[in-house]
Scaffold this motif. Structure first.
Motif, mmCIF file in Angstrom:
data_model
loop_
_atom_site.group_PDB
_atom_site.id
_atom_site.type_symbol
_atom_site.label_atom_id
_atom_site.label_comp_id
_atom_site.label_asym_id
_atom_site.label_seq_id
_atom_site.Cartn_x
_atom_site.Cartn_y
_atom_site.Cartn_z
ATOM 1 N N GLY A 143 3.053 1.111 -0.662
ATOM 2 C CA GLY A 143 3.940 1.963 -1.445
ATOM 3 C C GLY A 143 4.948 1.204 -2.258
ATOM 4 O O GLY A 143 5.251 0.040 -1.989
ATOM 5 N N THR A 144 5.500 1.898 -3.253
ATOM 6 C CA THR A 144 6.563 1.325 -4.060
ATOM 7 C C THR A 144 7.897 1.372 -3.333
ATOM 8 O O THR A 144 8.855 0.721 -3.744
ATOM 9 N N ASP A 145 7.982 2.142 -2.222
ATOM 10 C CA ASP A 145 9.220 2.292 -1.465
ATOM 11 C C ASP A 145 8.871 2.856 -0.090
ATOM 12 O O ASP A 145 7.715 3.179 0.195
ATOM 13 N N CYS A 146 9.877 2.991 0.772
ATOM 14 C CA CYS A 146 9.706 3.668 2.055
ATOM 15 C C CYS A 146 9.750 5.182 1.852
ATOM 16 O O CYS A 146 10.205 5.673 0.819
ATOM 17 N N ASN A 147 9.279 5.908 2.860
ATOM 18 C CA ASN A 147 9.388 7.371 2.873
ATOM 19 C C ASN A 147 8.882 7.972 1.567
ATOM 20 O O ASN A 147 9.553 8.775 0.913
ATOM 21 N N ILE A 205 8.460 -4.991 -1.854
ATOM 22 C CA ILE A 205 9.698 -5.336 -2.556
ATOM 23 C C ILE A 205 10.930 -4.790 -1.849
ATOM 24 O O ILE A 205 12.047 -4.938 -2.353
ATOM 25 N N HIS A 206 10.744 -4.150 -0.696
ATOM 26 C CA HIS A 206 11.902 -3.560 -0.011
ATOM 27 C C HIS A 206 12.673 -4.656 0.720
ATOM 28 O O HIS A 206 12.123 -5.336 1.590
ATOM 29 N N PRO A 207 13.949 -4.852 0.394
ATOM 30 C CA PRO A 207 14.694 -5.953 1.005
ATOM 31 C C PRO A 207 14.929 -5.795 2.499
ATOM 32 O O PRO A 207 15.227 -6.762 3.188
ATOM 33 N N SER A 208 14.765 -4.575 3.020
ATOM 34 C CA SER A 208 14.989 -4.332 4.439
ATOM 35 C C SER A 208 13.704 -4.287 5.248
ATOM 36 O O SER A 208 13.706 -4.647 6.427
ATOM 37 N N PHE A 209 12.597 -3.831 4.660
ATOM 38 C CA PHE A 209 11.408 -3.519 5.447
ATOM 39 C C PHE A 209 10.124 -4.155 4.934
ATOM 40 O O PHE A 209 9.033 -3.739 5.322
ATOM 41 N N SER A 210 10.222 -5.170 4.101
ATOM 42 C CA SER A 210 9.007 -5.803 3.584
ATOM 43 C C SER A 210 8.242 -6.551 4.672
ATOM 44 O O SER A 210 7.020 -6.719 4.573
ATOM 45 N N GLY A 211 8.931 -6.980 5.721
ATOM 46 C CA GLY A 211 8.266 -7.751 6.772
ATOM 47 C C GLY A 211 7.144 -6.981 7.436
ATOM 48 O O GLY A 211 6.067 -7.528 7.689
ATOM 49 N N VAL A 212 7.361 -5.692 7.685
ATOM 50 C CA VAL A 212 6.317 -4.899 8.341
ATOM 51 C C VAL A 212 5.160 -4.654 7.380
ATOM 52 O O VAL A 212 4.003 -4.577 7.792
ATOM 53 N N THR A 213 5.446 -4.566 6.085
ATOM 54 C CA THR A 213 4.388 -4.367 5.087
ATOM 55 C C THR A 213 3.459 -5.570 5.042
ATOM 56 O O THR A 213 2.227 -5.433 5.081
ATOM 57 N N ARG A 220 15.195 3.541 -2.719
ATOM 58 C CA ARG A 220 16.182 4.482 -2.174
ATOM 59 C C ARG A 220 17.120 3.769 -1.209
ATOM 60 O O ARG A 220 16.683 3.030 -0.330
ATOM 61 N N ASN A 221 18.403 3.972 -1.399
ATOM 62 C CA ASN A 221 19.481 3.352 -0.612
ATOM 63 C C ASN A 221 19.636 1.858 -0.871
ATOM 64 O O ASN A 221 20.465 1.209 -0.237
ATOM 65 N N ARG A 222 18.844 1.319 -1.786
ATOM 66 C CA ARG A 222 19.013 -0.068 -2.233
ATOM 67 C C ARG A 222 18.846 -0.063 -3.751
ATOM 68 O O ARG A 222 17.955 -0.694 -4.307
ATOM 69 N N GLU A 223 19.749 0.659 -4.415
ATOM 70 C CA GLU A 223 19.569 0.947 -5.832
ATOM 71 C C GLU A 223 19.598 -0.294 -6.712
ATOM 72 O O GLU A 223 19.213 -0.242 -7.881
ATOM 73 N N TRP A 224 20.013 -1.428 -6.173
ATOM 74 C CA TRP A 224 20.028 -2.658 -6.960
ATOM 75 C C TRP A 224 18.630 -3.244 -7.132
ATOM 76 O O TRP A 224 18.429 -4.213 -7.881
ATOM 77 N N VAL A 225 17.625 -2.614 -6.470
ATOM 78 C CA VAL A 225 16.244 -3.089 -6.591
ATOM 79 C C VAL A 225 15.440 -2.107 -7.453
ATOM 80 O O VAL A 225 15.107 -1.014 -7.001
ATOM 81 N N PRO A 226 15.104 -2.473 -8.689
ATOM 82 C CA PRO A 226 14.278 -1.579 -9.512
ATOM 83 C C PRO A 226 12.823 -1.617 -9.062
ATOM 84 O O PRO A 226 12.341 -2.629 -8.549
ATOM 85 N N ILE A 227 12.138 -0.505 -9.234
ATOM 86 C CA ILE A 227 10.715 -0.425 -8.918
ATOM 87 C C ILE A 227 9.922 -0.777 -10.176
ATOM 88 O O ILE A 227 10.067 -0.102 -11.198
ATOM 89 N N PRO A 228 9.089 -1.794 -10.129
ATOM 90 C CA PRO A 228 8.329 -2.193 -11.324
ATOM 91 C C PRO A 228 7.310 -1.127 -11.723
ATOM 92 O O PRO A 228 6.960 -0.248 -10.922
ATOM 93 N N PRO A 229 6.787 -1.195 -12.947
ATOM 94 C CA PRO A 229 5.696 -0.297 -13.345
ATOM 95 C C PRO A 229 4.505 -0.455 -12.405
ATOM 96 O O PRO A 229 4.290 -1.524 -11.817
ATOM 97 N N LEU A 230 3.713 0.610 -12.264
ATOM 98 C CA LEU A 230 2.644 0.609 -11.273
ATOM 99 C C LEU A 230 1.580 -0.442 -11.549
ATOM 100 O O LEU A 230 1.013 -1.012 -10.608
#
Length: 355
Positions: A155-159, A234-242, A266-276
């Motif tokens: 995914g591009t993000d969690c949840n 790209i999630h700064p908190s949860f990329s390890g499990v990915t 979400r909740n880390r708005e300083w991280v933009p989601i790149p184009p798919l």
């Protein structure tokens, strides 16, 4: 499954704020007797989730007991996964009255002296869905040797719908005559499927090993294994499990999950989601050294869009990526299921001959 759950979702019943409650209601509604949420009491879950029919919402444990549950399910995940103090007495009372308690918290209820004593007094059981099995090891690449086609949602993000997409695809692929297995990697998936390992509760070195074990188990009686994804690369908190899931399962293919309206983590708005299309290239690069795994379809979460905007987002995604795309909950999941079947046939000639 004989449980009739009284689901605790106090103040948070909703499709995004009570993931465990929502998934249990969507996929196993017969197991839900009532939902506790005093802020919405007197209504039914259909009013707030858009599914679930006339399952009642009550304000208190006492009101919930009138619907004859035999278990309590903690349906929300408070910050940090700990047990809020205001829930403790309700759980003690439930256990003393003989109701089992099912929990996906990081805090293991069975290890709590007060709760375990209450369970003994009421001859009740505590199920900590996140508790990992003993004896896990590091991953060793054993999934390279299985015949089944392994598909991992990323995914591009969690949840964002990685579990939901796989459950929708599981059902469609089964209806189309495939031998398919769903490998649950989170507490909600385990609750629905009845087995799995919550990899976010596993010691970091053993995440890959847990994912490998799950994949091998699922492949024993399946031609297609759908592994529930977690986190985002790209999630700064949860990329390890990915990354642990990618390296442990060594998937043959990815299905990318995204929410068109979400442009930042979400909740880390300083991280933009790149184009798919860029996101797909990132997964190609990450997977390639161990086993190349193409992204073969895109599952979109369009729950916050109008029908017209949702259909436009699907068309734009297909144009950008060159891949089939759909919202597998809102619309037909067949485009993604067909992509999985086509990919499976391309790598397993024996399946093509049977088909």
């Amino acid at each position: 499954m004989s449980e009739r759950f009284l689901v605790l979702a106090e103040g948070l019943l909703g499709p995004h704020s009570s993931k465990t409650a929502s998934a249990c209601i969507r996929y196993t509604p017969d197991r839900v007797a009532a939902v506790i949420d005093s802020t919405k009491a007197g209504r039914v879950v259909q009013d707030f989730l858009g599914f679930g029919g006339d399952i009642p919402i009550v304000a208190t444990l006492e009101e919930g007991l009138a619907h004859r549950p035999n278990a309590v399910l903690i349906g929300i995940a408070p910050a940090g996964g700990q047990l809020p103090a205001e829930w403790r007495q309700m759980l003690v009372t439930s256990l003393e009255r003989g109701l089992d308690v099912w929990s996906g918290l990081h805090f293991f209820l069975a290890d709590d002296e007060q709760l375990s004593a209450a369970a003994r007094r009421g001859s009740a059981r505590i199920f900590d869905l996140r508790r990992p099995p003993a004896g896990l090891d590091v991953s060793t690449g054993k999934t390279r040797d299985i015949d089944a086609t392994v598909v991992l949602t990323v995914g591009t993000d969690c949840n964002i719908g990685k579990m939901t997409a796989q459950l929708q695809l599981r059902d469609v692929l089964k209806q189309r005559g495939n031998r398919v297995a769903f490998a649950a990697t989170g507490q909600t998936g385990i609750l629905i499927e009845g087995w799995g390992i919550s990899v976010d509760a596993v010691v970091a070195d053993f995440i890959g090993g847990a994912a490998e074990q799950l994949t091998l188990q699922a492949a024993k009686d399946a031609d297609i294994v759908l592994v529930e994804g977690q986190g985002s690369i790209i999630h700064p908190s949860f990329s390890g499990v990915t990354v642990g899931l990618i390296h442990g399962t060594l998937p043959h293919a990815f299905v990318l999950c995204a929410q068109p309206s979400r442009t930042r983590i979400r909740n880390r708005e300083w991280v933009p989601i790149p184009p798919l299309d860029e996101f797909i290239r990132m997964h190609d690069t990450l997977a390639a050294p161990l086993r190349p795994a193409p992204t073969i379809a895109v599952a979109l979460n369009t729950s916050d869009l109008s029908d017209a905007d949702a259909r436009a987002a699907i068309r734009e995604t297909e144009s950008l990526t060159g891949l089939p795309a759909t919202d597998p909950v809102r619309y037909d999941a067949a485009p993604i299921a067909e992509a999985i079947e086509a990919f499976h046939r391309s790598r397993t000639p024996q399946f093509a001959s049977r088909a």
